[in-house]
Design a protein around this motif. Structure first.
Motif: not given
Length: 346
Positions: A92-98
Protein backbone atom coordinates in the motif's frame (compact mmCIF):
# COMPACT_ATOMS: atom_id res chain seq x y z
CA UNK A 1 -17.55 -7.25 3.20
CA UNK A 2 -14.74 -9.82 2.95
CA UNK A 3 -12.21 -8.40 5.44
CA UNK A 4 -11.12 -5.44 7.57
CA UNK A 5 -7.47 -4.40 7.60
CA UNK A 6 -6.45 -2.55 10.77
CA UNK A 7 -3.11 -0.70 10.53
CA UNK A 8 -1.34 1.27 13.24
CA UNK A 9 0.10 3.86 10.83
CA UNK A 10 -0.14 7.63 11.27
CA UNK A 11 -1.10 8.27 7.63
CA UNK A 12 -4.03 5.87 7.56
CA UNK A 13 -7.30 7.89 7.51
CA UNK A 14 -9.16 8.16 10.82
CA UNK A 15 -12.37 7.14 9.06
CA UNK A 16 -12.51 3.60 7.61
CA UNK A 17 -11.94 3.57 3.85
CA UNK A 18 -13.70 0.85 1.86
CA UNK A 19 -12.02 -0.39 -1.31
CA UNK A 20 -13.83 -3.27 -2.98
CA UNK A 21 -14.13 -6.13 -0.52
CA UNK A 22 -11.61 -4.61 1.89
CA UNK A 23 -12.10 -1.98 4.57
CA UNK A 24 -8.88 -0.24 5.65
CA UNK A 25 -9.02 1.32 9.08
CA UNK A 26 -6.71 2.87 11.70
CA UNK A 27 -6.15 0.50 14.61
CA UNK A 28 -3.93 -0.16 17.58
CA UNK A 29 -2.69 -3.45 16.11
CA UNK A 30 -1.78 -4.55 12.60
CA UNK A 31 -4.30 -7.29 11.90
CA UNK A 32 -6.48 -8.59 9.07
CA UNK A 33 -9.94 -9.78 10.17
CA UNK A 34 -12.12 -11.81 7.78
CA UNK A 35 -15.90 -11.69 7.98
CA UNK A 36 -15.97 -15.26 9.37
CA UNK A 37 -13.87 -14.18 12.36
CA UNK A 38 -10.49 -15.51 11.25
CA UNK A 39 -7.62 -13.14 12.11
CA UNK A 40 -4.19 -12.91 10.52
CA UNK A 41 -1.32 -10.91 11.99
CA UNK A 42 0.05 -8.33 9.52
CA UNK A 43 3.80 -7.73 9.43
CA UNK A 44 4.20 -4.15 8.17
CA UNK A 45 7.40 -3.38 6.26
CA UNK A 46 8.46 0.25 5.73
CA UNK A 47 10.29 0.53 2.38
CA UNK A 48 12.23 3.52 3.70
CA UNK A 49 14.20 1.14 5.93
CA UNK A 50 15.83 -0.61 2.95
CA UNK A 51 18.33 0.48 0.33
CA UNK A 52 17.18 -1.99 -2.32
CA UNK A 53 14.06 -3.99 -3.12
CA UNK A 54 16.10 -7.20 -2.79
CA UNK A 55 16.90 -6.31 0.83
CA UNK A 56 13.22 -5.65 1.48
CA UNK A 57 12.14 -8.94 -0.09
CA UNK A 58 14.73 -10.87 1.92
CA UNK A 59 13.40 -9.32 5.12
CA UNK A 60 9.80 -10.12 4.16
CA UNK A 61 10.65 -13.77 3.56
CA UNK A 62 12.19 -14.16 7.01
CA UNK A 63 8.94 -12.93 8.56
CA UNK A 64 6.68 -15.35 6.69
CA UNK A 65 4.79 -17.91 8.72
CA UNK A 66 1.42 -19.46 9.50
CA UNK A 67 -1.25 -17.00 10.58
CA UNK A 68 0.86 -14.09 9.37
CA UNK A 69 0.95 -12.00 6.19
CA UNK A 70 3.40 -9.31 5.05
CA UNK A 71 2.50 -5.83 3.82
CA UNK A 72 4.84 -3.19 2.40
CA UNK A 73 3.36 0.14 3.49
CA UNK A 74 4.65 3.66 2.96
CA UNK A 75 6.32 5.45 0.07
CA UNK A 76 6.90 2.49 -2.25
CA UNK A 77 9.28 3.34 -5.13
CA UNK A 78 7.60 2.81 -8.49
CA UNK A 79 10.63 0.90 -9.78
CA UNK A 80 10.26 -1.63 -6.93
CA UNK A 81 6.65 -2.55 -7.57
CA UNK A 82 7.23 -5.03 -10.41
CA UNK A 83 9.50 -7.10 -8.15
CA UNK A 84 6.88 -7.03 -5.38
CA UNK A 85 4.15 -8.13 -7.80
CA UNK A 86 6.38 -10.93 -9.12
CA UNK A 87 6.51 -12.61 -5.70
CA UNK A 88 2.96 -11.60 -4.70
CA UNK A 89 4.18 -9.33 -1.90
CA UNK A 90 1.29 -6.99 -1.08
CA UNK A 91 1.83 -3.24 -0.77
CA UNK A 92 0.00 0.00 0.00
CA UNK A 93 1.48 3.32 -1.07
CA UNK A 94 0.71 6.71 0.48
CA UNK A 95 -0.30 7.95 -2.98
CA UNK A 96 -3.37 5.72 -2.92
CA UNK A 97 -2.12 2.62 -4.75
CA UNK A 98 -3.01 -0.63 -3.03
CA UNK A 99 -2.22 -4.09 -4.39
CA UNK A 100 -3.17 -6.94 -2.06
CA UNK A 101 -2.57 -10.65 -2.67
CA UNK A 102 -3.62 -12.53 0.45
CA UNK A 103 -5.63 -15.69 1.11
CA UNK A 104 -9.21 -15.16 -0.14
CA UNK A 105 -8.43 -11.55 -0.98
CA UNK A 106 -7.24 -9.95 -4.21
CA UNK A 107 -7.21 -6.18 -4.65
CA UNK A 108 -5.65 -3.70 -7.08
CA UNK A 109 -6.75 -0.08 -6.81
CA UNK A 110 -5.64 3.52 -6.97
CA UNK A 111 -8.57 4.76 -4.91
CA UNK A 112 -7.26 4.13 -1.42
CA UNK A 113 -6.46 6.96 1.00
CA UNK A 114 -8.66 9.68 -0.43
CA UNK A 115 -8.51 11.37 2.96
CA UNK A 116 -4.83 10.86 3.74
CA UNK A 117 -3.13 13.62 5.71
CA UNK A 118 -0.68 16.03 4.10
CA UNK A 119 1.91 14.21 1.98
CA UNK A 120 4.83 15.64 3.93
CA UNK A 121 3.44 13.97 7.05
CA UNK A 122 4.42 10.63 5.52
CA UNK A 123 7.94 11.54 4.39
CA UNK A 124 10.10 8.81 5.93
CA UNK A 125 12.96 10.21 7.99
CA UNK A 126 14.70 7.19 9.36
CA UNK A 127 17.88 5.28 8.75
CA UNK A 128 19.98 7.35 6.31
CA UNK A 129 17.16 9.67 5.26
CA UNK A 130 17.43 11.83 8.38
CA UNK A 131 21.18 12.19 7.82
CA UNK A 132 20.56 13.35 4.25
CA UNK A 133 18.01 15.89 5.53
CA UNK A 134 20.53 17.20 8.07
CA UNK A 135 23.19 17.59 5.39
CA UNK A 136 20.75 19.45 3.14
CA UNK A 137 20.00 21.92 5.94
CA UNK A 138 23.68 22.40 6.73
CA UNK A 139 24.48 22.98 3.04
CA UNK A 140 21.59 25.44 2.68
CA UNK A 141 22.99 27.58 5.50
CA UNK A 142 25.96 28.46 3.29
CA UNK A 143 23.95 28.63 0.07
CA UNK A 144 25.49 25.45 -1.28
CA UNK A 145 23.68 23.12 -3.69
CA UNK A 146 25.38 19.75 -3.24
CA UNK A 147 25.12 16.88 -5.67
CA UNK A 148 23.49 13.64 -4.60
CA UNK A 149 26.92 12.01 -4.53
CA UNK A 150 28.21 14.75 -2.22
CA UNK A 151 25.18 14.36 0.04
CA UNK A 152 25.80 10.62 0.25
CA UNK A 153 29.46 11.16 1.15
CA UNK A 154 28.70 13.78 3.80
CA UNK A 155 25.86 11.77 5.32
CA UNK A 156 27.91 8.55 5.09
CA UNK A 157 25.11 6.67 3.32
CA UNK A 158 24.84 4.95 -0.04
CA UNK A 159 24.14 6.99 -3.18
CA UNK A 160 20.88 5.06 -3.64
CA UNK A 161 19.72 6.07 -0.14
CA UNK A 162 20.60 9.73 -0.75
CA UNK A 163 18.89 9.67 -4.14
CA UNK A 164 15.71 8.16 -2.73
CA UNK A 165 15.60 10.64 0.16
CA UNK A 166 16.00 13.56 -2.26
CA UNK A 167 13.32 12.17 -4.56
CA UNK A 168 10.83 11.87 -1.71
CA UNK A 169 11.57 15.40 -0.51
CA UNK A 170 11.23 16.69 -4.06
CA UNK A 171 7.77 15.12 -4.25
CA UNK A 172 6.79 17.31 -1.29
CA UNK A 173 8.18 20.46 -2.90
CA UNK A 174 10.92 20.81 -0.27
CA UNK A 175 13.85 20.48 -2.67
CA UNK A 176 14.54 21.07 -6.34
CA UNK A 177 16.82 18.92 -8.48
CA UNK A 178 18.81 20.49 -11.30
CA UNK A 179 20.93 18.62 -13.82
CA UNK A 180 24.44 20.07 -13.68
CA UNK A 181 26.67 18.44 -16.25
CA UNK A 182 26.76 14.78 -15.22
CA UNK A 183 25.51 15.36 -11.70
CA UNK A 184 22.21 16.37 -10.13
CA UNK A 185 22.46 19.43 -7.89
CA UNK A 186 19.98 19.67 -5.02
CA UNK A 187 18.60 22.99 -3.79
CA UNK A 188 16.64 23.17 -0.55
CA UNK A 189 13.63 25.46 -1.08
CA UNK A 190 11.77 24.97 2.22
CA UNK A 191 14.34 25.32 5.00
CA UNK A 192 11.85 25.91 7.80
CA UNK A 193 9.57 23.09 6.67
CA UNK A 194 12.36 20.52 6.52
CA UNK A 195 13.88 21.67 9.82
CA UNK A 196 10.51 21.40 11.58
CA UNK A 197 9.92 17.98 10.02
CA UNK A 198 13.35 16.78 11.13
CA UNK A 199 12.76 17.99 14.69
CA UNK A 200 9.31 16.44 14.80
CA UNK A 201 10.40 13.03 13.52
CA UNK A 202 13.90 12.54 14.95
CA UNK A 203 14.16 14.50 18.20
CA UNK A 204 15.79 12.89 21.22
CA UNK A 205 15.12 10.31 22.61
CA UNK A 206 15.05 7.26 20.39
CA UNK A 207 13.17 4.08 21.21
CA UNK A 208 15.62 2.92 23.90
CA UNK A 209 16.82 4.99 26.87
CA UNK A 210 18.79 4.24 30.04
CA UNK A 211 18.90 6.44 33.13
CA UNK A 212 22.03 6.65 35.23
CA UNK A 213 24.03 8.68 37.70
CA UNK A 214 27.52 10.09 37.25
CA UNK A 215 29.41 11.99 39.92
CA UNK A 216 30.46 15.52 39.11
CA UNK A 217 30.82 18.93 40.72
CA UNK A 218 28.05 20.18 38.44
CA UNK A 219 26.26 19.17 35.26
CA UNK A 220 29.07 20.52 33.06
CA UNK A 221 31.61 18.40 34.94
CA UNK A 222 29.37 15.37 34.38
CA UNK A 223 29.14 16.07 30.64
CA UNK A 224 32.92 16.48 30.42
CA UNK A 225 33.55 13.25 32.35
CA UNK A 226 31.20 11.24 30.13
CA UNK A 227 32.92 12.66 27.05
CA UNK A 228 36.39 11.73 28.35
CA UNK A 229 35.25 8.21 29.20
CA UNK A 230 33.66 7.80 25.77
CA UNK A 231 36.86 8.90 24.02
CA UNK A 232 38.92 6.50 26.11
CA UNK A 233 36.55 3.58 25.45
CA UNK A 234 36.18 4.25 21.72
CA UNK A 235 32.43 4.90 22.05
CA UNK A 236 30.61 7.25 19.69
CA UNK A 237 28.64 9.55 21.98
CA UNK A 238 27.32 13.12 21.78
CA UNK A 239 25.81 15.47 24.36
CA UNK A 240 22.56 17.09 23.27
CA UNK A 241 19.57 18.94 24.72
CA UNK A 242 20.00 21.85 27.13
CA UNK A 243 23.42 20.68 28.30
CA UNK A 244 24.59 20.55 24.69
CA UNK A 245 23.08 23.97 23.99
CA UNK A 246 24.99 25.45 26.94
CA UNK A 247 28.28 24.18 25.52
CA UNK A 248 27.25 25.88 22.27
CA UNK A 249 26.70 29.20 24.04
CA UNK A 250 22.96 29.13 24.74
CA UNK A 251 22.37 29.38 28.50
CA UNK A 252 19.22 29.54 30.58
CA UNK A 253 18.70 31.24 33.91
CA UNK A 254 19.36 27.90 35.63
CA UNK A 255 21.46 24.85 34.87
CA UNK A 256 19.80 21.79 33.32
CA UNK A 257 19.11 18.99 35.77
CA UNK A 258 20.48 16.23 33.58
CA UNK A 259 22.81 15.43 30.71
CA UNK A 260 21.06 14.04 27.66
CA UNK A 261 23.15 12.19 25.13
CA UNK A 262 23.10 9.91 22.11
CA UNK A 263 25.21 6.76 21.86
CA UNK A 264 25.87 4.65 18.77
CA UNK A 265 25.54 0.97 19.70
CA UNK A 266 27.98 -0.58 17.20
CA UNK A 267 27.17 -4.11 18.30
CA UNK A 268 26.85 -3.35 22.02
CA UNK A 269 23.76 -2.99 24.16
CA UNK A 270 22.91 0.36 25.69
CA UNK A 271 23.48 -0.89 29.28
CA UNK A 272 26.89 -2.20 28.22
CA UNK A 273 27.79 1.20 26.83
CA UNK A 274 26.60 2.89 30.03
CA UNK A 275 28.88 0.58 32.00
CA UNK A 276 31.85 1.38 29.75
CA UNK A 277 31.18 5.07 30.41
CA UNK A 278 31.29 4.40 34.17
CA UNK A 279 27.67 5.35 34.62
CA UNK A 280 25.83 3.95 37.63
CA UNK A 281 22.30 2.66 36.86
CA UNK A 282 19.74 4.83 38.63
CA UNK A 283 15.97 5.30 38.60
CA UNK A 284 14.56 8.31 36.75
CA UNK A 285 14.01 10.38 39.91
CA UNK A 286 17.64 10.17 41.05
CA UNK A 287 19.42 10.07 37.67
CA UNK A 288 21.42 12.96 36.23
CA UNK A 289 22.21 11.25 32.91
CA UNK A 290 19.79 9.96 30.28
CA UNK A 291 21.30 8.17 27.31
CA UNK A 292 19.44 7.15 24.16
CA UNK A 293 20.46 4.55 21.61
CA UNK A 294 21.39 6.05 18.24
CA UNK A 295 20.94 3.22 15.71
CA UNK A 296 20.96 5.52 12.65
CA UNK A 297 23.81 7.77 13.97
CA UNK A 298 21.68 10.92 13.70
CA UNK A 299 22.96 12.12 17.07
CA UNK A 300 26.66 11.33 16.81
CA UNK A 301 27.00 12.41 13.17
CA UNK A 302 29.17 15.56 12.96
CA UNK A 303 29.70 15.67 16.70
CA UNK A 304 32.62 17.83 17.88
CA UNK A 305 34.29 19.08 21.04
CA UNK A 306 32.84 22.25 22.56
CA UNK A 307 33.96 24.28 25.57
CA UNK A 308 32.14 25.92 28.46
CA UNK A 309 34.22 27.72 31.07
CA UNK A 310 36.88 25.15 31.97
CA UNK A 311 35.04 22.06 30.71
CA UNK A 312 35.17 20.30 27.35
CA UNK A 313 32.48 17.94 26.09
CA UNK A 314 31.68 16.08 22.89
CA UNK A 315 28.52 17.79 21.63
CA UNK A 316 26.15 16.96 18.81
CA UNK A 317 26.03 19.27 15.78
CA UNK A 318 24.11 22.51 16.53
CA UNK A 319 21.35 21.47 14.12
CA UNK A 320 20.88 18.18 15.97
CA UNK A 321 20.86 19.95 19.35
CA UNK A 322 18.27 22.36 17.94
CA UNK A 323 16.07 19.41 16.96
CA UNK A 324 16.46 17.71 20.32
CA UNK A 325 15.63 20.81 22.37
CA UNK A 326 12.01 20.83 21.25
CA UNK A 327 11.01 18.13 23.75
CA UNK A 328 12.44 19.88 26.82
CA UNK A 329 10.87 22.39 29.18
CA UNK A 330 11.27 25.82 27.56
CA UNK A 331 12.92 23.87 24.76
CA UNK A 332 11.48 25.93 21.91
CA UNK A 333 12.74 29.08 23.56
CA UNK A 334 16.28 27.71 23.74
CA UNK A 335 15.95 26.28 20.23
CA UNK A 336 15.06 29.71 18.91
CA UNK A 337 18.26 31.11 20.40
CA UNK A 338 20.29 28.28 18.90
CA UNK A 339 18.78 28.51 15.40
CA UNK A 340 21.49 30.74 13.97
CA UNK A 341 24.23 28.41 15.22
CA UNK A 342 22.26 25.36 14.14
CA UNK A 343 22.26 26.57 10.54
CA UNK A 344 26.04 27.07 10.59
CA UNK A 345 28.28 24.16 9.72
CA UNK A 346 31.33 23.64 11.87
Amino acid sequence: MAAVLHLNLSWIPDEPDRVGDLVISRGRDDVLTYDDGINLQVHVIDPASYDTVDDLIASARTEAGPGRVALVAGSVPVEWRAALRHINLSFIDVDGVAEITWPRLRLATRQFARHVVRRRDVVPLQKGHALVAEELLIAAASGAQPSITELAQRAEVSVSTASRAVRQLAEQGMVERKQNWRQVAVRLVDITGLADLLADRTAWPGSEVVTAYAWGRNIWDVAAAISRNAAGAGIEMAITGRAGAAFLGVLGTSSPGEVRCWAALNGRTLPEIAGRLQLEPAPRESANVRMSADPWRIGVHRRADAHFDGWTATVAHPLRVWCDLHGEARGREFASQLWRAARSSR
